[in-house]
Motif scaffolding. Structure first.
Motif, PDB file in Angstrom:
ATOM      1  N   TRP A  82      10.656   7.486 -10.730  1.00 21.68           N
ATOM      2  CA  TRP A  82      10.457   6.167 -10.196  1.00 21.68           C
ATOM      3  C   TRP A  82      10.046   6.586  -8.523  1.00 21.68           C
ATOM      4  CZ3 TRP A  82      13.947   5.834  -5.957  1.00 21.68           C
ATOM      5  CH2 TRP A  82      15.029   6.670  -6.102  1.00 21.68           C
ATOM      6  N   GLN A  83       9.477   5.513  -8.149  1.00 17.09           N
ATOM      7  CA  GLN A  83       9.059   5.602  -6.532  1.00 17.09           C
ATOM      8  C   GLN A  83       9.419   4.131  -5.976  1.00 17.09           C
ATOM      9  OE1 GLN A  83       4.891   5.268  -5.434  1.00 17.09           O
ATOM     10  NE2 GLN A  83       4.262   5.891  -7.500  1.00 17.09           N
ATOM     11  N   VAL A  84       9.532   4.371  -4.709  1.00 21.95           N
ATOM     12  CA  VAL A  84       9.668   2.805  -3.976  1.00 21.95           C
ATOM     13  C   VAL A  84       8.723   2.892  -2.834  1.00 21.95           C
ATOM     14  CG1 VAL A  84      11.329   1.802  -2.538  1.00 21.95           C
ATOM     15  CG2 VAL A  84      11.981   2.766  -4.673  1.00 21.95           C
ATOM     16  N   VAL A  85       8.046   1.760  -2.639  1.00 19.83           N
ATOM     17  CA  VAL A  85       7.312   1.396  -1.528  1.00 19.83           C
ATOM     18  C   VAL A  85       7.675   0.041  -0.970  1.00 19.83           C
ATOM     19  CG1 VAL A  85       5.015   0.726  -0.459  1.00 19.83           C
ATOM     20  CG2 VAL A  85       5.414   2.856  -2.356  1.00 19.83           C
ATOM     21  N   GLY A  86       8.807   0.131  -0.074  1.00 22.46           N
ATOM     22  CA  GLY A  86       9.508  -1.260   0.287  1.00 22.46           C
ATOM     23  C   GLY A  86       9.609  -1.210   1.997  1.00 22.46           C
ATOM     24  N   GLN A  87       9.687  -2.512   2.489  1.00 23.11           N
ATOM     25  CA  GLN A  87       9.794  -2.414   4.106  1.00 23.11           C
ATOM     26  C   GLN A  87      10.655  -3.488   4.451  1.00 23.11           C
ATOM     27  OE1 GLN A  87       6.515  -3.640   6.742  1.00 23.11           O
ATOM     28  NE2 GLN A  87       6.483  -1.419   7.181  1.00 23.11           N
ATOM     29  N   PHE A  88      11.675  -3.409   5.228  1.00 23.09           N
ATOM     30  CA  PHE A  88      12.193  -4.505   5.807  1.00 23.09           C
ATOM     31  C   PHE A  88      11.502  -5.585   6.432  1.00 23.09           C
ATOM     32  CE2 PHE A  88      14.656  -6.766   8.909  1.00 23.09           C
ATOM     33  CZ  PHE A  88      15.855  -7.109   8.395  1.00 23.09           C
ATOM     34  N   GLY A  89      11.752  -6.940   5.810  1.00 22.63           N
ATOM     35  CA  GLY A  89      10.940  -7.905   6.713  1.00 22.63           C
ATOM     36  C   GLY A  89       9.638  -8.220   6.228  1.00 22.63           C
ATOM     37  N   ALA A  90       9.097  -7.450   4.756  1.00 19.56           N
ATOM     38  CA  ALA A  90       7.877  -7.477   4.506  1.00 19.56           C
ATOM     39  C   ALA A  90       7.667  -8.928   3.830  1.00 19.56           C
ATOM     40  CB  ALA A  90       7.584  -6.462   3.625  1.00 19.56           C
ATOM     41  N   THR A  91       6.717  -9.651   4.265  1.00 17.52           N
ATOM     42  CA  THR A  91       6.093 -10.747   3.530  1.00 17.52           C
ATOM     43  C   THR A  91       4.986 -10.387   2.449  1.00 17.52           C
ATOM     44  OG1 THR A  91       4.228 -11.345   4.868  1.00 17.52           O
ATOM     45  CG2 THR A  91       6.302 -12.233   5.252  1.00 17.52           C
ATOM     46  N   ALA A  92       4.643 -11.298   1.688  1.00 12.40           N
ATOM     47  CA  ALA A  92       3.514 -10.950   0.670  1.00 12.40           C
ATOM     48  C   ALA A  92       2.403 -10.560   1.279  1.00 12.40           C
ATOM     49  CB  ALA A  92       3.268 -12.091  -0.425  1.00 12.40           C
ATOM     50  N   ARG A  93       1.955 -11.055   2.371  1.00 11.24           N
ATOM     51  CA  ARG A  93       0.901 -10.508   2.947  1.00 11.24           C
ATOM     52  C   ARG A  93       0.780  -9.072   3.526  1.00 11.24           C
ATOM     53  NH1 ARG A  93      -3.422 -13.440   5.450  1.00 11.24           N
ATOM     54  NH2 ARG A  93      -2.927 -14.704   3.498  1.00 11.24           N
ATOM     55  N   ARG A  94       2.147  -8.715   4.193  1.00 11.72           N
ATOM     56  CA  ARG A  94       1.951  -7.306   4.500  1.00 11.72           C
ATOM     57  C   ARG A  94       2.195  -6.329   3.372  1.00 11.72           C
ATOM     58  NH1 ARG A  94       3.333  -3.968   8.469  1.00 11.72           N
ATOM     59  NH2 ARG A  94       3.223  -5.531   9.843  1.00 11.72           N
ATOM     60  N   ILE A  95       2.870  -6.920   2.263  1.00  4.90           N
ATOM     61  CA  ILE A  95       2.952  -6.042   0.950  1.00  4.90           C
ATOM     62  C   ILE A  95       1.583  -5.889   0.280  1.00  4.90           C
ATOM     63  CG2 ILE A  95       3.663  -6.080  -1.375  1.00  4.90           C
ATOM     64  CD1 ILE A  95       6.167  -7.563  -0.327  1.00  4.90           C
ATOM     65  N   ARG A  96       0.630  -6.918   0.377  1.00  3.34           N
ATOM     66  CA  ARG A  96      -0.648  -6.844  -0.163  1.00  3.34           C
ATOM     67  C   ARG A  96      -1.455  -5.882   0.487  1.00  3.34           C
ATOM     68  NH1 ARG A  96      -4.796 -12.292  -0.252  1.00  3.34           N
ATOM     69  NH2 ARG A  96      -6.504 -11.179  -1.094  1.00  3.34           N
ATOM     70  N   PHE A  97      -1.636  -6.046   2.062  1.00  2.72           N
ATOM     71  CA  PHE A  97      -2.638  -5.147   2.623  1.00  2.72           C
ATOM     72  C   PHE A  97      -1.923  -3.636   3.329  1.00  2.72           C
ATOM     73  CE2 PHE A  97      -4.130  -9.481   2.990  1.00  2.72           C
ATOM     74  CZ  PHE A  97      -5.532  -9.215   2.335  1.00  2.72           C
ATOM     75  N   ARG A  98      -0.662  -3.634   3.360  1.00  3.72           N
ATOM     76  CA  ARG A  98      -0.163  -2.576   3.972  1.00  3.72           C
ATOM     77  C   ARG A  98       0.571  -1.569   2.834  1.00  3.72           C
ATOM     78  NH1 ARG A  98       0.358  -2.925   9.376  1.00  3.72           N
ATOM     79  NH2 ARG A  98      -1.317  -4.230  10.325  1.00  3.72           N
ATOM     80  N   LEU A  99       1.382  -2.044   2.011  1.00  6.28           N
ATOM     81  CA  LEU A  99       2.216  -1.226   1.001  1.00  6.28           C
ATOM     82  C   LEU A  99       1.585  -1.058  -0.272  1.00  6.28           C
ATOM     83  CD1 LEU A  99       5.730  -3.430   1.601  1.00  6.28           C
ATOM     84  CD2 LEU A  99       4.498  -1.425   3.156  1.00  6.28           C
ATOM     85  N   VAL A 100       0.949  -2.188  -1.060  1.00  7.83           N
ATOM     86  CA  VAL A 100       0.169  -1.890  -2.257  1.00  7.83           C
ATOM     87  C   VAL A 100      -0.617  -0.476  -2.119  1.00  7.83           C
ATOM     88  CG1 VAL A 100      -1.447  -2.542  -3.828  1.00  7.83           C
ATOM     89  CG2 VAL A 100       0.420  -3.874  -3.277  1.00  7.83           C
ATOM     90  N   PRO A 101      -1.515  -0.340  -1.149  1.00 17.74           N
ATOM     91  CA  PRO A 101      -2.187   1.037  -0.990  1.00 17.74           C
ATOM     92  C   PRO A 101      -1.517   2.240  -0.956  1.00 17.74           C
ATOM     93  CG  PRO A 101      -3.254  -0.645   0.661  1.00 17.74           C
ATOM     94  CD  PRO A 101      -1.867  -1.156   0.152  1.00 17.74           C
ATOM     95  N   ARG A 102      -0.329   2.196  -0.712  1.00 11.40           N
ATOM     96  CA  ARG A 102       0.665   3.339  -0.664  1.00 11.40           C
ATOM     97  C   ARG A 102       1.036   3.900  -2.274  1.00 11.40           C
ATOM     98  NH1 ARG A 102       4.779   1.919   3.776  1.00 11.40           N
ATOM     99  NH2 ARG A 102       5.870   3.502   2.751  1.00 11.40           N
ATOM    100  N   LEU A 103       1.065   2.991  -3.061  1.00 10.25           N
ATOM    101  CA  LEU A 103       1.557   3.176  -4.350  1.00 10.25           C
ATOM    102  C   LEU A 103       0.469   4.241  -5.026  1.00 10.25           C
ATOM    103  CD1 LEU A 103       2.435  -0.348  -6.149  1.00 10.25           C
ATOM    104  CD2 LEU A 103       3.821   1.704  -5.561  1.00 10.25           C
ATOM    105  N   GLY A 104       1.099   4.794  -5.908  1.00 10.50           N
ATOM    106  CA  GLY A 104       0.460   5.909  -6.895  1.00 10.50           C
ATOM    107  C   GLY A 104      -0.287   5.249  -8.042  1.00 10.50           C
ATOM    108  N   ASP A 105      -1.112   5.758  -8.662  1.00 13.17           N
ATOM    109  CA  ASP A 105      -1.987   5.376  -9.891  1.00 13.17           C
ATOM    110  C   ASP A 105      -1.286   5.734 -11.216  1.00 13.17           C
ATOM    111  OD1 ASP A 105      -3.918   4.154  -8.296  1.00 13.17           O
ATOM    112  OD2 ASP A 105      -4.856   6.209  -7.970  1.00 13.17           O
TER     113      ASP A 105
END
Length: 232
Positions: A82-105
């Motif tokens: 398992w891996q986690v990409v999470g951030q305190f206070g993140a809205t869907a907009r931040r998740i979409r553009f900042r966090l999703v790119p940090r996920l593996g494939d």
């Protein structure tokens, strides 16, 4: 909600922001492995806000991701990374553009824990629809199965005044309705899982009375896993 109560809700919101002492430091770790007796390891990721990051607990094995991986490993009898990409206070907009790119494939399962910050920031269904659709489109190239967890019910948060909680709950219900619709477009790969029914046990919330405790995360992970992979 009756408009006459909106000034009361606004005052309660200001009071909440001035008095609530949130657990800011995530304590759930960023990766790990749940052992299983045999087979090729599964790969899962948990993406989202402070609940994804594990705010409210201190041990790597106490947050949602580790608990969810243990449940999946037990149900499939396969090791689960398992891996986690999470951030305190993140809205869907931040998740979409900042966090999703940090996920593996090449992931087997991705769980999205999000929406509470969008509700509290006043982001409505149209913005939620746009960002959730974008998130799912991007994740479709990274995983075989997407799980969207419903927004936790604000009326059960001990830190939030009742009238404010009902107002936030109504906004959360509107976003969850959009999530059901969006996930329903591709039910073979995308699943919406609403918040567990019933009243949580007294120790469900952590010290800040806002984020789950180790028990809360464990119960939440068990509920989601049971609906993703039902017992045989």
């Amino acid at each position: 909600m009756n408009p006459i109560w909106l000034p009361v809700v606004a005052i309660q919101g200001l009071w909440l922001r001035s008095t609530l002492r949130l657990t800011l430091a995530p304590g759930g770790g960023t990766s790990g492995t749940a052992p299983g007796p045999a087979g090729t390891p599964l790969r899962l990721a948990v993406l989202g806000d402070s609940t994804a990051a594990g705010c409210g607990v201190t041990g790597d094995d106490e947050a949602f991701a580790a608990g969810f991986a243990r449940e999946i490993a037990a149900r499939t009898r396969r090791p689960t990374n398992w891996q986690v990409v999470g951030q305190f206070g993140a809205t869907a907009r931040r998740i979409r553009f900042r966090l999703v790119p940090r996920l593996g494939d090449d992931l087997d399962i991705v769980v999205l824990l999000a929406g509470a910050n969008d509700v509290m920031a006043g982001r409505g269904p149209a913005l939620w629809r746009d960002d959730l659709t974008g998130i799912l489109t991007d994740l479709a190239h990274r995983t075989h199965r997407l799980v969207i967890a419903g927004i936790p019910p604000f009326t059960r948060f001990p830190s939030i005044p009742a009238r404010l909680a009902r107002y936030l709950g109504e906004r959360a219900d509107a976003l969850d309705a959009v999530s059901r619709e969006v996930c329903g477009r591709n039910p073979e790969r995308t699943t919406f899982i609403g918040a567990p029914a019933g009243t949580p046990p007294p120790d469900f919330f952590g010290a800040d009375r806002f984020h789950p405790s180790a028990l809360g995360y464990r119960l939440w992970a068990q509920d989601v896993a049971a609906r993703v992979i039902p017992a045989q």
